[in-house]
Scaffold this active site. Sequence first.
Site: not given
Ligand code: PT1
Length: 286
Positions: A227, A261
């Site tokens: 991330k 995850r």
């Molecule tokens: C997470 C999660 C998810 N993240 C759960 N499910 C994502 N339970 C998808 C960035 O800042 O942490 N927990 N499902 C992916 N989402 C992101 C959010 C991807 C922020 C990238 C960023 O780069």
Amino acid sequence: MTRPTTWLCRGRRIAISGRPLVMGIVNVTPDSFSDGGVHFDPDRAVEHGLRLASDGADILDVGGESTRPGAAEVPAEEELRRVLPVIRGLAARCGIPVSVDTRKAAVAEGALEAGASIVNDVSALVHDPEMTATVLRAGAGVVLMHMQGTPADMQNAPCYGDVVGEVAGWLKARMKCAVEAGLDPETLCLDPGIGFGKRPEHNISLLGGLDRFVRLGRPVLIGLSRKSIVGILTGRGTSERLAGSLAGAVFAAMRGAHILRVHDVRETRDAVAVVSALTGLPDDSG
Ligand code: PT1
């Protein structure tokens, strides 16, 4: 506060008392932030999931809608079209619990029918009013995640007074609401939602205050793999964030996270094996 020992997912009890579990990410989207389009073809996505399982994943999380910052919503029919063949293939062949990453009850319903046992809802059962009834009927495991805003607007101006207290209080309220609606508390898992409506300093505070979430008495899931918080701390692009992501995973494990995850299952399993041995967490690998 006693450490939870199992997570109840459709009659199956996932042991979570020892080393942190590794949830492998299987994206079936053309636009995911780090591997978008790579596994968009269902057969290739199944192949990728099987590879993650053989790399040591404890759970596979299949998602057909990107929830990265700025991502647009996908219609339920399209999301179903993407995830169903992959969940069907993996549930039949991978031998580990399969989770569906969705905010939509219709998608969860189809996924549960296709063999998923967990619903990972980044809106914590808020987005779709039918979601609670859907997971209740199936007895599915549920991830309740915190997000400020929606994926489309969440990074516009994230704002908190006491981020750890506010997120923990909100998750506690969502947990209470779920239990009042009839969900077994043992089916619940909590996630502070790293990167979901948070500035870098908010993400850092949430990881530092992870014990507050652990004290809510349910398994805590952390997703920070690749991330932007890792990118900001290292100055690296999405494809170069493995070392930073592993450091974050190790830190989360040391602070009591139960489930990580991640994209890089094999590397995370190794990191977790070492940190678990050194901190005295039982490790069942071998
Ligand atoms: C997470 C999660 C998810 N993240 C759960 N499910 C994502 N339970 C998808 C960035 O800042 O942490 N927990 N499902 C992916 N989402 C992101 C959010 C991807 C922020 C990238 C960023 O780069």
